[in-house]
Design a protein around this motif. Structure first.
Motif, PDB file in Angstrom:
ATOM      1  N   ARG A 112      -4.685   4.794  -8.175  1.00 37.03           N
ATOM      2  CA  ARG A 112      -5.367   5.920  -8.821  1.00 37.03           C
ATOM      3  C   ARG A 112      -6.198   6.716  -7.818  1.00 37.03           C
ATOM      4  N   ASN A 113      -6.919   6.024  -6.959  1.00 34.87           N
ATOM      5  CA  ASN A 113      -7.754   6.692  -5.949  1.00 34.87           C
ATOM      6  C   ASN A 113      -6.890   7.492  -4.974  1.00 34.87           C
ATOM      7  N   ARG A 160       0.836  -1.203   0.000  1.00 35.23           N
ATOM      8  CA  ARG A 160       0.000   0.000   0.000  1.00 35.23           C
ATOM      9  C   ARG A 160       0.872   1.255   0.000  1.00 35.23           C
ATOM     10  N   LYS A 217      -6.579  -6.949  -3.049  1.00 33.45           N
ATOM     11  CA  LYS A 217      -7.998  -6.585  -3.120  1.00 33.45           C
ATOM     12  C   LYS A 217      -8.754  -7.097  -1.901  1.00 33.45           C
ATOM     13  N   HIS A 238      -7.698  -4.587   0.929  1.00 37.11           N
ATOM     14  CA  HIS A 238      -7.962  -3.155   0.773  1.00 37.11           C
ATOM     15  C   HIS A 238      -9.219  -2.834  -0.033  1.00 37.11           C
ATOM     16  N   SER A 239      -9.959  -3.843  -0.429  1.00 34.21           N
ATOM     17  CA  SER A 239     -11.232  -3.690  -1.157  1.00 34.21           C
ATOM     18  C   SER A 239     -11.091  -3.148  -2.578  1.00 34.21           C
ATOM     19  N   PHE A 240      -9.880  -2.860  -3.005  1.00 32.64           N
ATOM     20  CA  PHE A 240      -9.637  -2.379  -4.368  1.00 32.64           C
ATOM     21  C   PHE A 240      -8.458  -3.130  -4.959  1.00 32.64           C
ATOM     22  N   ALA A 241      -8.454  -3.272  -6.267  1.00 33.29           N
ATOM     23  CA  ALA A 241      -7.285  -3.817  -6.958  1.00 33.29           C
ATOM     24  C   ALA A 241      -6.146  -2.808  -6.798  1.00 33.29           C
ATOM     25  N   THR A 279      -6.355   0.382  -9.020  1.00 31.57           N
ATOM     26  CA  THR A 279      -7.450   1.253  -8.600  1.00 31.57           C
ATOM     27  C   THR A 279      -7.085   1.966  -7.311  1.00 31.57           C
ATOM     28  N   TYR A 280      -6.491   1.243  -6.382  1.00 29.76           N
ATOM     29  CA  TYR A 280      -6.067   1.846  -5.120  1.00 29.76           C
ATOM     30  C   TYR A 280      -5.088   2.993  -5.376  1.00 29.76           C
ATOM     31  N   SER A 337      -2.539  -9.296  -6.685  1.00 27.66           N
ATOM     32  CA  SER A 337      -3.752  -8.488  -6.846  1.00 27.66           C
ATOM     33  C   SER A 337      -4.926  -9.066  -6.062  1.00 27.66           C
TER      34      SER A 337
END
Length: 136
Positions: free
Chosen positions: A130-131, A88, A118, A121-124, A127-128, A114
Motif C-alpha cells: 500500500r505504501n 519486495r 516485516k 523491511h519494517s512493514f508487513a 502495508t509495504y 509476513s
C-alpha cells in the motif's frame, strides 16, 4: 551483442577488483557461484545446507566458511535476503496475492512469510504494498 560485451566486462571485473566486493566475489569463486546460480534460478526451492554444499562440491563446513568469506553472509542469510528482494519487487509490480508471493519465494505459510518480510523491511507485506503504491 551487447549481452556478450556486458558478460565479458563483468567477468573481467570479477577477475580483478570485483573479487573483493561482497556477493560479487561469490560469483567469482566457482564453487560458490554454482550455488548462487542455483538459488537465483529457483529461490522458492528448499535449500538446506547439505544440498547447497553438494552443488558446490564441498563439505558443509568448507562450503559455509567459503560462502561467508565471499559474501559476508551465511548461506541462509543470503537466501533469505534474496527471497525478500524478490518478494519486495513482486509486491510493488504485480497484483499477485501475498500468499502467492510467499509460495513463490519458498514460504509455505503467509504468517511465516509476513514475519520474515516485516523483519527485513519494517512493514508487513500488505502495508509495504500500500505504501509503495501510494507513493507513485
Amino acid at each position: 551483442m551487447s549481452e556478450i560485451i556486458f558478460a565479458q566486462a563483468l567477468r573481467a571485473y570479477l577477475a580483478n577488483e570485483g573479487s573483493n566486493t561482497p556477493v560479487l566475489a561469490g560469483f567469482a569463486e566457482p564453487h560458490i557461484a554454482r550455488t548462487l546460480t542455483a538459488i537465483h534460478k529457483s529461490p522458492g526451492d528448499a535449500w538446506p545446507l547439505e544440498r547447497l554444499s553438494k552443488i558446490a562440491g564441498l563439505s558443509r563446513t568448507a562450503f559455509s566458511s567459503r560462502f561467508l568469506q565471499c559474501t559476508t553472509m551465511t548461506p541462509l542469510e543470503y537466501l533469505t535476503n534474496w527471497r525478500m528482494q524478490i518478494a519486495r519487487k513482486q509486491l510493488t509490480t504485480t497484483n499477485e496475492s501475498i500468499v502467492e508471493i510467499a509460495e513463490q519465494v519458498g514460504y509455505h505459510s503467509e504468517a511465516a512469510f509476513s514475519r520474515v518480510f516485516k523483519k527485513h523491511h519494517s512493514f508487513a507485506p500488505g502495508t509495504y504494498r500500500r505504501n509503495a503504491r501510494s507513493s507513485v
